[in-house]
Scaffold this motif. Structure first.
Motif, PDB file in Angstrom:
ATOM      1  N   ILE A 155     -15.692  -3.273  -2.867  1.00 17.37           N
ATOM      2  CA  ILE A 155     -15.682  -2.657  -1.533  1.00 17.37           C
ATOM      3  C   ILE A 155     -14.425  -3.934  -0.132  1.00 17.37           C
ATOM      4  O   ILE A 155     -14.486  -3.025   0.678  1.00 17.37           O
ATOM      5  CB  ILE A 155     -16.767  -3.661  -0.890  1.00 17.37           C
ATOM      6  N   ASP A 156     -14.088  -5.155  -1.181  1.00 13.65           N
ATOM      7  CA  ASP A 156     -12.824  -5.488  -0.615  1.00 13.65           C
ATOM      8  C   ASP A 156     -11.780  -4.228   0.161  1.00 13.65           C
ATOM      9  O   ASP A 156     -10.835  -4.573   0.506  1.00 13.65           O
ATOM     10  CB  ASP A 156     -12.417  -6.579  -1.307  1.00 13.65           C
ATOM     11  N   ASP A 157     -11.290  -3.918  -1.399  1.00 15.78           N
ATOM     12  CA  ASP A 157     -10.574  -2.862  -1.252  1.00 15.78           C
ATOM     13  C   ASP A 157     -10.162  -1.676  -0.181  1.00 15.78           C
ATOM     14  O   ASP A 157      -9.533  -1.066  -0.053  1.00 15.78           O
ATOM     15  CB  ASP A 157      -9.543  -2.333  -3.035  1.00 15.78           C
ATOM     16  N   ALA A 158     -11.109  -0.954  -0.093  1.00 18.32           N
ATOM     17  CA  ALA A 158     -11.878  -0.341   0.643  1.00 18.32           C
ATOM     18  C   ALA A 158     -11.307  -0.149   1.890  1.00 18.32           C
ATOM     19  O   ALA A 158     -11.081   0.764   2.711  1.00 18.32           O
ATOM     20  CB  ALA A 158     -12.870   0.545   0.077  1.00 18.32           C
ATOM     21  N   ALA A 159     -11.594  -1.612   2.301  1.00 24.88           N
ATOM     22  CA  ALA A 159     -11.401  -2.063   3.236  1.00 24.88           C
ATOM     23  C   ALA A 159      -9.923  -2.516   3.862  1.00 24.88           C
ATOM     24  O   ALA A 159      -9.409  -2.762   5.204  1.00 24.88           O
ATOM     25  CB  ALA A 159     -11.686  -3.438   4.355  1.00 24.88           C
ATOM     26  N   ARG A 160      -9.300  -2.243   3.068  1.00 24.54           N
ATOM     27  CA  ARG A 160      -7.868  -2.385   2.813  1.00 24.54           C
ATOM     28  C   ARG A 160      -7.252  -1.714   3.446  1.00 24.54           C
ATOM     29  O   ARG A 160      -7.006  -0.722   3.487  1.00 24.54           O
ATOM     30  CB  ARG A 160      -6.728  -3.373   1.709  1.00 24.54           C
ATOM     31  N   PRO A 161      -5.344  -1.921   3.935  1.00 22.62           N
ATOM     32  CA  PRO A 161      -4.726  -1.232   4.526  1.00 22.62           C
ATOM     33  C   PRO A 161      -4.451   0.081   3.008  1.00 22.62           C
ATOM     34  O   PRO A 161      -4.248  -0.874   2.464  1.00 22.62           O
ATOM     35  CB  PRO A 161      -3.829  -2.172   5.649  1.00 22.62           C
ATOM     36  N   ALA A 162      -4.197   0.926   3.406  1.00 20.89           N
ATOM     37  CA  ALA A 162      -3.789   2.121   2.255  1.00 20.89           C
ATOM     38  C   ALA A 162      -1.862   0.754   1.235  1.00 20.89           C
ATOM     39  O   ALA A 162      -2.244   1.221   0.342  1.00 20.89           O
ATOM     40  CB  ALA A 162      -3.342   3.277   2.536  1.00 20.89           C
ATOM     41  N   GLY A 163      -1.395   0.529   2.451  1.00 25.05           N
ATOM     42  CA  GLY A 163      -0.148  -0.276   1.268  1.00 25.05           C
ATOM     43  C   GLY A 163      -0.220  -1.401   0.597  1.00 25.05           C
ATOM     44  O   GLY A 163       0.865  -1.828  -0.378  1.00 25.05           O
ATOM     45  N   TYR A 210      -6.650 -11.086  -6.467  1.00 24.94           N
ATOM     46  CA  TYR A 210      -5.675 -10.462  -5.873  1.00 24.94           C
ATOM     47  C   TYR A 210      -4.305 -10.899  -5.601  1.00 24.94           C
ATOM     48  O   TYR A 210      -4.071 -12.112  -4.980  1.00 24.94           O
ATOM     49  CB  TYR A 210      -6.713  -9.946  -4.764  1.00 24.94           C
ATOM     50  N   ILE A 211      -3.859  -9.922  -5.838  1.00 24.02           N
ATOM     51  CA  ILE A 211      -1.894 -10.173  -5.459  1.00 24.02           C
ATOM     52  C   ILE A 211      -1.202  -9.103  -5.164  1.00 24.02           C
ATOM     53  O   ILE A 211      -1.376  -7.929  -5.834  1.00 24.02           O
ATOM     54  CB  ILE A 211      -1.523 -11.460  -6.520  1.00 24.02           C
ATOM     55  N   LYS A 212      -0.579  -9.409  -3.714  1.00 20.50           N
ATOM     56  CA  LYS A 212       0.335  -8.152  -3.638  1.00 20.50           C
ATOM     57  C   LYS A 212       1.749  -8.957  -3.655  1.00 20.50           C
ATOM     58  O   LYS A 212       1.859 -10.119  -2.468  1.00 20.50           O
ATOM     59  CB  LYS A 212       0.636  -7.747  -2.564  1.00 20.50           C
ATOM     60  N   VAL A 213       3.178  -7.940  -4.484  1.00 25.38           N
ATOM     61  CA  VAL A 213       3.720  -8.708  -5.036  1.00 25.38           C
ATOM     62  C   VAL A 213       5.135  -7.428  -3.902  1.00 25.38           C
ATOM     63  O   VAL A 213       4.969  -6.668  -3.554  1.00 25.38           O
ATOM     64  CB  VAL A 213       4.200  -8.894  -5.622  1.00 25.38           C
ATOM     65  N   GLY A 214       5.774  -8.142  -2.808  1.00 22.52           N
ATOM     66  CA  GLY A 214       7.299  -7.655  -2.276  1.00 22.52           C
ATOM     67  C   GLY A 214       8.355  -8.145  -2.781  1.00 22.52           C
ATOM     68  O   GLY A 214       8.094  -8.610  -3.559  1.00 22.52           O
ATOM     69  N   ALA A 215       9.238  -7.804  -1.651  1.00 21.74           N
ATOM     70  CA  ALA A 215      10.456  -8.263  -2.933  1.00 21.74           C
ATOM     71  C   ALA A 215      10.654  -9.261  -1.713  1.00 21.74           C
ATOM     72  O   ALA A 215      11.742  -9.962  -2.200  1.00 21.74           O
ATOM     73  CB  ALA A 215      11.583  -7.664  -1.006  1.00 21.74           C
ATOM     74  N   ASP A 216      10.663  -9.997  -0.639  1.00 18.12           N
ATOM     75  CA  ASP A 216      10.675 -11.297  -0.355  1.00 18.12           C
ATOM     76  C   ASP A 216       9.972 -12.705  -0.687  1.00 18.12           C
ATOM     77  O   ASP A 216       9.670 -13.624  -0.560  1.00 18.12           O
ATOM     78  CB  ASP A 216      10.864 -11.284   0.967  1.00 18.12           C
ATOM     79  N   LYS A 217       8.549 -12.183  -0.617  1.00 16.28           N
ATOM     80  CA  LYS A 217       7.416 -12.429  -1.081  1.00 16.28           C
ATOM     81  C   LYS A 217       5.664 -12.097  -1.482  1.00 16.28           C
ATOM     82  O   LYS A 217       5.870 -11.289  -1.762  1.00 16.28           O
ATOM     83  CB  LYS A 217       6.596 -13.742   0.056  1.00 16.28           C
ATOM     84  N   VAL A 218       5.529 -13.137  -2.129  1.00 18.67           N
ATOM     85  CA  VAL A 218       3.720 -12.980  -2.406  1.00 18.67           C
ATOM     86  C   VAL A 218       2.802 -13.408  -2.115  1.00 18.67           C
ATOM     87  O   VAL A 218       3.015 -14.537  -1.858  1.00 18.67           O
ATOM     88  CB  VAL A 218       3.829 -13.098  -4.533  1.00 18.67           C
ATOM     89  N   GLN A 219       2.310 -12.472  -2.045  1.00 15.54           N
ATOM     90  CA  GLN A 219       0.656 -13.372  -0.905  1.00 15.54           C
ATOM     91  C   GLN A 219      -0.363 -12.453  -2.183  1.00 15.54           C
ATOM     92  O   GLN A 219      -0.879 -12.164  -3.104  1.00 15.54           O
ATOM     93  CB  GLN A 219       0.736 -12.647   0.132  1.00 15.54           C
ATOM     94  N   SER A 220      -1.476 -14.503  -2.486  1.00 15.99           N
ATOM     95  CA  SER A 220      -2.230 -14.210  -3.182  1.00 15.99           C
ATOM     96  C   SER A 220      -3.039 -14.444  -2.605  1.00 15.99           C
ATOM     97  O   SER A 220      -3.677 -15.348  -1.779  1.00 15.99           O
ATOM     98  CB  SER A 220      -1.816 -14.678  -4.371  1.00 15.99           C
TER      99      SER A 220
END
Length: 702
Positions: free
Chosen positions: A162-170, A639-649
């Motif tokens: 449910i949470d993932d369906a509500a997230r932006p595609a990226g 949950y974690i999203k990993v980008g070039a300059d930061k990680v958000q969890s």
């Protein structure tokens, strides 16, 4: 050909994406009516790489034990108009009618649909391949662990969907990392009884109203120290069939590829190598080499992984399950060698039947390092008979920190005698090697992989808590005369190797290491230090942070808080440090004082238990200064999203999963604690954790 024939006999097939046959039914009789075949454990995919992914299902024809022909199709569109792979494979009794298909030749960073068809019956799922190693893309994961079937329903997976369906595609989840305890090997035992918020045992039901519980083992199982445990490969298979029957878990496995490792309960509780730990009597040896082989076989049959030929920045020698060439017996263990591995032939063969540690690359920014923290670890530092004679809380929990550290050093401590309870006794580890969790070969591979990877971030899929979780002393006259560690089954029980690994990161300037952990049935966030014992012999004068760790809660297992509450209920003085009754000031009868104890020390928790208010003067800033967040009464996922300059969890905590979700609303959120780690800085954001306005924050943040 010999290898291919062996793999096919065990339900393992390799299919190229250029191999496109004629779409349609399988080679089974097309006259079979719909419903003849079923897929009772759903479908799954696993270990996505740039050009390959593993697909899995289990297909049966009623109660017929015979072979089943099943067609596997992979398409680049949901309507299966662009089929890229199409082949008939065979499900046999030899693999419990499971099939695992490695699909190769796929396009990197691409989504695919897949389906299995038998007769007129079919089942489908979605998966994705990894981006190329130089792709500058954000990568997002969820991670989970500890899904005790009898302690709660799997609403965490439904909430994840449910949470993932509500997230932006990226920001949507790319894959789910499973850190172990996918099954629990025992039934009808204390930790497999569901409890409600008032700590009462309750019965669970499934969506159809049937009782939720683990059925009797096909063999009857084994019995030791009151535990009825899986004892044969069919027993372990029965557990996977039961646990994977949950509809929310099936939905998650059909939606995302899983990247899986095992912890202890896939084999046996608190295990090391092929040794069990049900009894507290060290005079009773528990070698279980035969069970180890059976557990490994069932795990390989039911968990989609790519081991042999998986590669990685440093090849790990990972290999598929293969029955040992020579007969394995439950032989008594011999003394460990200099590397702390037991070379007894059956132990060596049982452990060597499969190798599962490996790394996976996801674009420019992510190296995911998955370790096996059971197969090569040494025995626990404090022998069970010693813990029992000293009347510690349990054989492996709430043990004196300094005693654990000393015994972990073995002969390196150069201490032939140790103090215990006002007396001096011979050191039982005086001649032992230094303790290990990873073992010699895996440890070197871990170092080489961490140092050799050029990914921006190194994510470590780590089963047991890496940070120290210390319970501070209240002095020699109190019920807590010495500092304790919450559990010696985690890295706190293997402090020397932890210090070695973290010092390696510091010495080699390996930055941006983020540790993803499960196991402990609680949620934590904090910094991992190069040493947690500054100023002690051989340690630096001060501690330096070298990594960040996020510990996700269990999917359904009873919480750490409830376990410590139950263990101390007969000792009110200790019990109040775990759960404070604050109803007199409008709080809960079971306020999670354990959170306060870990964050700010035992004195602070004691003051709250007495006065129902946090006393600032009682705060101990050194209690666990590296620990920034504690929620010991939690179930959910991370949950974690990993980008070039930061990680958000984010650590997502759900309402206690004792009710089966209806498939649309989920169990509901209690809180989402969010954190940020900036590149080059092994620390959490200054204002972390962040919460949503409607969240119920955990005590003492309320």
């Amino acid at each position: 050909m010999k290898r291919r024939e062996f793999l096919e006999r065990t339900g393992w097939f390799v299919v190229g994406a250029t191999l496109v046959g004629i779409p349609g039914c399988t080679d089974d009789a097309k006259s079979d009516p719909r419903g003849t075949f079923s897929f009772p454990q759903g479908v799954a995919s696993g270990d996505p790489r740039e050009s390959s992914v593993v697909l899995w299902t289990r297909v049966v024809r009623g109660t017929d034990p015979g072979e089943v022909q099943v067609r596997v199709e992979v398409a680049s569109d949901a309507g299966f108009n662009k089929v890229v792979a199409n082949q008939v494979v065979t499900a046999t009794a030899g693999s419990d009618h499971t099939v695992r298909v490695l699909v190769t030749g796929l396009i990197p960073g691409s989504s695919y649909s897949y389906r299995f068809t038998a007769g007129q019956d079919s089942i489908s799922g979605q998966t994705i391949t990894a981006p190329t190693a130089n792709a500058d893309v954000q990568v997002n994961f969820a991670w989970v662990s500890c899904q005790d079937y009898s302690a709660g329903n799997y609403g965490a997976y439904r909430q994840m969907l449910i949470d993932d369906a509500a997230r932006p595609a990226g920001d949507r989840i790319f894959a789910v990392i499973h850190l172990g305890d996918m099954i629990y090997e025992t039934r009808a035992s204390g930790f497999q009884t569901a409890i409600d918020d008032e700590f009462r045992s309750i019965g669970l039901t499934n969506a159809d109203g049937s009782p939720r519980g683990v059925p009797a083992f096909p063999s009857g199982g084994g019995m030791r120290a009151g535990a009825n445990f899986a004892n044969t490969v069919d027993d372990y298979r029965s557990l996977y069939k039961t646990f994977l029957s949950d509809p929310d878990l099936q939905a998650a496995r059909a939606r995302w590829p899983f990247i899986s490792i095992w912890d202890d309960h896939e084999f046996t509780d608190d295990c090391w190598q092929s040794q069990a730990n049900y009894t507290d009597d060290m005079t009773v040896d528990e070698p279980d080499q035969i069970r180890r082989v059976a557990a490994s076989q069932a795990w390989f049959e039911y968990v989609p992984v790519q081991l042999t030929g998986a590669g990685g920045v440093v090849p790990s020698q990972a290999k598929d399950f293969a029955p040992p060439a020579t007969a394995v017996t439950d032989a008594a263990f011999t003394a460990p060698n200099a590397d702390n591995f037991v070379d007894e032939p059956s132990n060596k063969a049982a452990v060597g039947a499969i190798t599962i540690y490996r790394s996976l690359r996801f674009g420019k920014h992510v190296e995911l390092v998955m370790t096996d923290e059971r197969s090569y670890r040494s025995d626990h530092a404090v022998p069970e008979e010693l813990a029992k004679s000293a009347m510690f809380l349990t054989p492996r929990s709430a043990l004196p920190k300094d005693l654990v550290n000393l015994l972990d050093l073995g002969s390196a401590a150069n201490t032939p005698q140790i103090p215990l309870g006002g007396t001096v006794i011979p050191n039982p580890r005086a001649a032992s090697p230094i303790g290990t969790i990873l073992g010699k070969a895996q440890k070197q591979w871990w170092k080489d992989t961490m140092k050799g990877s050029d990914a921006t971030w190194k994510l470590w899929g780590n089963e047991v808590t890496l940070m120290r979780l210390r319970i501070t002393s209240l002095g020699a006259t109190s019920a807590l005369p010495a500092d304790l560690v919450v559990t010696a089954d985690s890295w706190d029980g293997y402090n020397a190797e932890r210090t070695e690994l973290m010092t390696f990161l510091k010495t080699n300037n390996i930055q941006n290491v983020v540790v993803l952990t499960g196991d402990i049935h609680a949620a934590f966030a904090g910094q991992v230090m190069d040493t947690f014992d500054p100023g002690t012999p051989g340690a630096p004068a001060t501690s330096t942070p070298v990594a960040v760790e996020f510990v996700g809660p269990g999917v359904s297992s009873n919480s750490l808080f409830s376990a410590f509450y139950a263990a101390t209920v007969s000792t009110p003085q200790l019990n109040a440090l775990i759960a404070a009754d604050s109803t007199s000031v409008g709080g809960s009868k079971f306020t999670e004082n354990l959170n306060l104890l870990l964050l700010h020390g035992t004195a602070a928790a004691g003051a709250y238990a007495l006065n129902h208010a946090v006393i600032p003067q009682a705060f101990d800033p050194t209690a666990n200064a590296h620990l920034k967040y504690a929620d010991t009464n939690a179930q959910g996922y991370a949950y974690i999203k990993v980008g070039a300059d930061k990680v958000q969890s984010s650590i997502v905590t759900i309402h206690r999963p004792i009710v089966q979700p209806n498939g649309t609303t989920g169990p509901g959120l209690k809180r989402t604690a969010s954190f940020t780690v900036n590149s080059g800085t092994p620390a959490l954001g200054a204002n972390d954790p962040q919460f949503n306005p409607t969240d119920t924050k955990p005590f003492p943040l309320t």
